[in-house]
Design a protein around this motif. Structure first.
Motif, mmCIF file in Angstrom:
data_model
loop_
_atom_site.group_PDB
_atom_site.id
_atom_site.type_symbol
_atom_site.label_atom_id
_atom_site.label_comp_id
_atom_site.label_asym_id
_atom_site.label_seq_id
_atom_site.Cartn_x
_atom_site.Cartn_y
_atom_site.Cartn_z
ATOM 1 N N THR A 103 0.852 -1.186 0.000
ATOM 2 C CA THR A 103 0.000 0.000 0.000
ATOM 3 C C THR A 103 0.892 1.241 0.000
ATOM 4 O O THR A 103 1.375 1.686 1.043
ATOM 5 C CB THR A 103 -0.954 0.013 1.219
ATOM 6 O OG1 THR A 103 -1.746 -1.185 1.200
ATOM 7 C CG2 THR A 103 -1.886 1.225 1.170
ATOM 8 N N GLY A 104 1.112 1.781 -1.193
ATOM 9 C CA GLY A 104 2.071 2.870 -1.365
ATOM 10 C C GLY A 104 1.784 4.088 -0.521
ATOM 11 O O GLY A 104 2.712 4.712 0.025
ATOM 12 N N LEU A 200 10.583 -5.100 -5.062
ATOM 13 C CA LEU A 200 10.564 -6.338 -5.834
ATOM 14 C C LEU A 200 9.650 -6.175 -7.041
ATOM 15 O O LEU A 200 8.547 -5.633 -6.921
ATOM 16 C CB LEU A 200 10.085 -7.508 -4.973
ATOM 17 C CG LEU A 200 10.925 -7.851 -3.739
ATOM 18 C CD1 LEU A 200 10.348 -9.068 -3.027
ATOM 19 C CD2 LEU A 200 12.380 -8.094 -4.111
ATOM 20 N N ASN A 201 10.100 -6.655 -8.177
ATOM 21 C CA ASN A 201 9.301 -6.548 -9.393
ATOM 22 C C ASN A 201 9.787 -7.625 -10.368
ATOM 23 O O ASN A 201 10.730 -8.362 -10.075
ATOM 24 C CB ASN A 201 9.451 -5.151 -10.011
ATOM 25 C CG ASN A 201 8.370 -4.833 -11.029
ATOM 26 O OD1 ASN A 201 7.464 -5.635 -11.267
ATOM 27 N ND2 ASN A 201 8.462 -3.663 -11.635
ATOM 28 N N CYS A 202 9.154 -7.699 -11.529
ATOM 29 C CA CYS A 202 9.581 -8.606 -12.588
ATOM 30 C C CYS A 202 9.878 -7.796 -13.839
ATOM 31 O O CYS A 202 9.083 -6.925 -14.210
ATOM 32 C CB CYS A 202 8.506 -9.646 -12.898
ATOM 33 S SG CYS A 202 8.202 -10.823 -11.565
ATOM 34 N N ARG A 203 11.002 -8.064 -14.450
ATOM 35 C CA ARG A 203 11.328 -7.376 -15.696
ATOM 36 C C ARG A 203 10.313 -7.752 -16.777
ATOM 37 O O ARG A 203 9.854 -6.902 -17.541
ATOM 38 C CB ARG A 203 12.735 -7.771 -16.147
ATOM 39 C CG ARG A 203 13.253 -6.956 -17.302
ATOM 40 C CD ARG A 203 13.645 -5.558 -16.886
ATOM 41 N NE ARG A 203 14.866 -5.536 -16.077
ATOM 42 C CZ ARG A 203 15.399 -4.421 -15.605
ATOM 43 N NH1 ARG A 203 14.827 -3.245 -15.852
ATOM 44 N NH2 ARG A 203 16.505 -4.454 -14.869
ATOM 45 N N ALA A 274 -1.823 -4.793 -9.281
ATOM 46 C CA ALA A 274 -0.355 -4.888 -9.287
ATOM 47 C C ALA A 274 0.252 -3.821 -10.187
ATOM 48 O O ALA A 274 1.278 -3.215 -9.857
ATOM 49 C CB ALA A 274 0.070 -6.280 -9.739
ATOM 50 N N LYS A 275 -0.378 -3.589 -11.317
ATOM 51 C CA LYS A 275 0.114 -2.570 -12.242
ATOM 52 C C LYS A 275 0.065 -1.186 -11.598
ATOM 53 O O LYS A 275 0.998 -0.379 -11.739
ATOM 54 C CB LYS A 275 -0.723 -2.581 -13.525
ATOM 55 C CG LYS A 275 -0.183 -1.690 -14.623
ATOM 56 C CD LYS A 275 -1.020 -1.830 -15.891
ATOM 57 C CE LYS A 275 -0.486 -0.918 -16.999
ATOM 58 N NZ LYS A 275 -1.302 -1.046 -18.241
ATOM 59 N N ARG A 276 -1.007 -0.909 -10.861
ATOM 60 C CA ARG A 276 -1.106 0.384 -10.163
ATOM 61 C C ARG A 276 -0.053 0.499 -9.070
ATOM 62 O O ARG A 276 0.515 1.577 -8.848
ATOM 63 C CB ARG A 276 -2.515 0.558 -9.571
ATOM 64 C CG ARG A 276 -3.611 0.686 -10.612
ATOM 65 C CD ARG A 276 -4.895 1.213 -9.996
ATOM 66 N NE ARG A 276 -5.448 0.356 -8.969
ATOM 67 C CZ ARG A 276 -6.300 -0.647 -9.185
ATOM 68 N NH1 ARG A 276 -6.670 -0.936 -10.417
ATOM 69 N NH2 ARG A 276 -6.778 -1.365 -8.185
ATOM 70 N N GLN A 277 0.209 -0.605 -8.371
ATOM 71 C CA GLN A 277 1.250 -0.594 -7.337
ATOM 72 C C GLN A 277 2.610 -0.263 -7.941
ATOM 73 O O GLN A 277 3.367 0.543 -7.387
ATOM 74 C CB GLN A 277 1.308 -1.961 -6.640
ATOM 75 C CG GLN A 277 0.122 -2.269 -5.739
ATOM 76 C CD GLN A 277 0.223 -3.668 -5.178
ATOM 77 O OE1 GLN A 277 0.246 -4.658 -5.922
ATOM 78 N NE2 GLN A 277 0.319 -3.782 -3.863
#
Length: 316
Positions: A103-104, A200-203, A274-277
């Motif tokens: 939660t940004g 953490l993210n995915c390329r 997830a995209k918004r995060q």
């Protein structure tokens, strides 16, 4: 205020692996975890919110989680106050606080020491605004907001978060200030935290989406339907029942819609979330990003994250 409290934040989209990594790092650095998830605060909402189990916590204390009845509302201002107390307590015991979650708004408000005015809520006006949204659509509220706070209207237009749009309008009505003014004033107070930030993210975005889809399947195996039915059929607040994982299943329970269709809707909404995060966290240039699909194992991710933290704590 002199910065004096070292902290670590681990952020990123849902299903990126924050829980496992934060627990292992907390064990190594003698830390405790402060959750930054706006839905994990509620009791009885375990599966849909991906709340870590006792086994996943692995002996590491977790704070700001599972403490609020689902029929209660909770603001970001309350979160900052309560989480700050947790951090101070953890620090006073010689341990390292880890702020972990997706939660940004919670993360940024806490770490930037954002202050909030003690204004009273106008619940009747909020209900009136919600009725306008139901009858005329969210765009009508955005038009109202844009007349006196175009900056907030533009910011909120992207994610169309009805709760925050209503809050921005109500805030102006009750205080005479815009939310934009409040944000500007709140950032004038220095933060007491020195934070090493890891994201953490995915390329490859499809890798993340596949992880999300698999997580939803596992949730169903663990009893998501039973939990959702209980939550949906109980007298809960608007906020908690609208959590992703419940609202997508309402048509199944209330309208006899096809379960597979509802599950696909749930997966799609989770991917959108997830995209918004990712969009939110990408704005923070201080985050050290780890693209998990570029590593061969969890051990490699852990080793790199550990090195980032050691370097950050050493040089501040």
């Amino acid at each position: 205020m002199e910065k004096s409290i070292n902290t670590v934040s681990i952020v990123g989209p849902t299903a990126s692996g924050k829980t496992k990594l934060s627990v292992e790092l907390a064990k190594h650095f003698n830390g405790e975890i402060v959750s930054a998830d706006s839905m994990q605060i509620y009791r009885g909402m375990q599966i849909a919110t991906a709340k870590p189990t006792k086994e996943e916590m692995d002996g590491i204390p977790h704070h700001m989680m599972d403490f609020l009845p689902p029929d209660k509302t909770y603001s970001v201002a309350s979160y900052v106050t309560d989480a700050s107390k947790c951090i101070a307590d953890i620090h006073s015991r010689g341990k390292l606080p880890f702020i972990v979650g997706g939660t940004g708004l919670y993360v940024d408000s806490l770490l930037n020491n954002v202050s909030f005015s003690d204004d009273k809520r106008d619940e009747d006006y909020c209900l009136e605004l919600r009725k306008i949204a139901e009858e005329q659509g969210t765009d009508r509220l955005l038009e109202m907001l844009a007349k006196f706070d175009p900056e907030s209207a533009e910011r909120l237009r992207e994610n169309r978060n009805l709760k925050r749009i209503i809050r921005a309008i109500e805030f102006y009505k009750t205080t005479g200030k815009t939310i934009t003014q409040q944000i500007e004033e709140s950032h004038k107070i220095p933060s007491p935290y020195i934070t090493v930030k890891i994201g953490l993210n995915c390329r490859d975005r499809q890798v993340l989406y596949d992880r999300i889809n698999k997580r939803v399947d596992i949730m169903l195996e663990e009893g998501l339907l039973e939990e959702a039915e209980r939550v949906i059929n109980s007298d809960l607040s608007y906020t908690s029942i609208k959590a992703i994982g419940y609202k997508e299943l309402i048509p199944y329970f209330k309208e006899n819609k096809n379960l597979n269709d509802c599950v696909e809707k749930l997966k799609m909404e989770t991917r959108r979330y997830a995209k918004r995060q990712i969009t939110w966290f990408k704005r923070d240039s201080e985050i050290n990003w780890i693209y998990i699909d570029e590593y061969n194992s969890f051990e490699e991710i852990y080793s790199y994250a550990k090195a980032v933290i050691e370097r950050g704590l050493l040089y501040g």
